[in-house]
Design an enzyme around this catalytic site. Structure first.
Site, PDB file in Angstrom:
ATOM      1  N   GLY A  84       0.827  -1.201   0.000  1.00 56.40           N
ATOM      2  CA  GLY A  84       0.000   0.000   0.000  1.00 56.40           C
ATOM      3  C   GLY A  84       0.863   1.254   0.000  1.00 56.40           C
ATOM      4  O   GLY A  84       2.079   1.195  -0.141  1.00 56.40           O
ATOM      5  N   GLY A  97       5.216   4.130   4.580  1.00 55.50           N
ATOM      6  CA  GLY A  97       5.828   3.872   5.869  1.00 55.50           C
ATOM      7  C   GLY A  97       5.004   4.338   7.054  1.00 55.50           C
ATOM      8  O   GLY A  97       5.402   4.135   8.197  1.00 55.50           O
ATOM      9  N   GLU A 105       9.911  -2.443   4.358  1.00 57.06           N
ATOM     10  CA  GLU A 105       9.260  -2.203   3.055  1.00 57.06           C
ATOM     11  C   GLU A 105      10.276  -1.731   2.017  1.00 57.06           C
ATOM     12  O   GLU A 105      10.230  -2.139   0.855  1.00 57.06           O
ATOM     13  CB  GLU A 105       8.156  -1.154   3.197  1.00 57.06           C
ATOM     14  CG  GLU A 105       6.939  -1.677   3.917  1.00 57.06           C
ATOM     15  CD  GLU A 105       5.855  -0.625   4.088  1.00 57.06           C
ATOM     16  OE1 GLU A 105       4.735  -1.007   4.414  1.00 57.06           O
ATOM     17  OE2 GLU A 105       6.129   0.571   3.895  1.00 57.06           O
TER      18      GLU A 105
HETATM   19  C1  A5P Z   1       3.181   0.704   5.947  1.00 54.84           C
HETATM   20  O1  A5P Z   1       4.346   1.079   6.601  1.00 54.84           O
HETATM   21  C2  A5P Z   1       2.762   1.721   4.924  1.00 54.84           C
HETATM   22  O2  A5P Z   1       3.706   1.970   3.940  1.00 54.84           O
HETATM   23  C3  A5P Z   1       1.429   1.314   4.376  1.00 54.84           C
HETATM   24  O3  A5P Z   1       1.568   0.677   3.151  1.00 54.84           O
HETATM   25  C4  A5P Z   1       0.572   2.476   4.340  1.00 54.84           C
HETATM   26  O4  A5P Z   1       0.567   3.074   5.634  1.00 54.84           O
HETATM   27  C5  A5P Z   1      -0.827   2.197   3.844  1.00 54.84           C
HETATM   28  O5  A5P Z   1      -1.640   1.663   4.821  1.00 54.84           O
HETATM   29  P1  A5P Z   1      -3.215   1.528   4.598  1.00 54.84           P
HETATM   30  O6  A5P Z   1      -3.399   0.585   3.448  1.00 54.84           O
HETATM   31  O7  A5P Z   1      -3.729   0.963   5.893  1.00 54.84           O
HETATM   32  O8  A5P Z   1      -3.733   2.894   4.344  1.00 54.84           O
END
Ligand code: A5P
Length: 151
Positions: A84, A97, A105
């Site tokens: 995401g 992040g 990631e």
């Molecule tokens: C994780 O560290 C992030 O890079 C996520 O991919 C990002 O916060 C998206 O999260 P949601 O899909 O819950 O919005």
């Protein structure tokens, strides 16, 4: 609710890109969790893949769904990662992040041939920056990084 439907649709589309035999980077966050669940369905239907999770949370989710997991030590080349984002601009630049998994990631993304971002329309912005830019720092570099950011 509408965002959830969009997340689900994006996740389904992303998971369709996974092929038999792939090493799959598994992202973190609520949208990536949809993708992990759909991937679990495909695995239970016979798809042969191995996943590399970007967080403990994703690791537990994937393991619970029966997705075989591996490590970067065993498989340093990842075929496809589905993750995401916190913001996406028209040039497809991202802020990522916010879910607290930035370091893993970025490592997984850097080892990935195909990087697929799945996001609902609330993540689209004309200019990045409304969402705070996450910075993850290891203890060893804390003072140095704080100094550089301040500068
Ligand atoms: C994780 O560290 C992030 O890079 C996520 O991919 C990002 O916060 C998206 O999260 P949601 O899909 O819950 O919005």
């Amino acid at each position: 609710m509408a965002n959830d439907r969009e997340k689900e649709g994006a996740a389904r589309a992303g998971v369709k890109l996974v092929r038999a035999g792939d090493i799959v980077g598994l992202g973190t966050g609520s949208t990536a969790a949809y993708a992990v669940r759909f991937l679990g369905e495909r695995v239970r239907a016979g798809l042969n893949i191995r996943g590399i999770p970007t967080s403990i949370h994703t690791q537990e989710l994937a393991a619970g769904l029966g997705i075989p997991l591996t490590t970067l030590d065993e498989c340093p080349q990842i075929d496809i990662t589905i993750d995401g984002a916190d913001e996406v601009d028209p040039e497809l630049r991202l802020i990522k992040g916010g879910g607290g998994a930035l370091l893993r990631e970025k490592i997984v993304a850097s080892a990935t041939r195909k990087f697929v971002i799945i996001a609902d329309s609330s993540k689209q912005v004309s200019m990045l920056g409304k969402f705070p830019v996450p910075v993850e720092v290891i203890k060893f570099a804390e003072a140095l990084v704080a100094k550089k950011i301040a500068a």
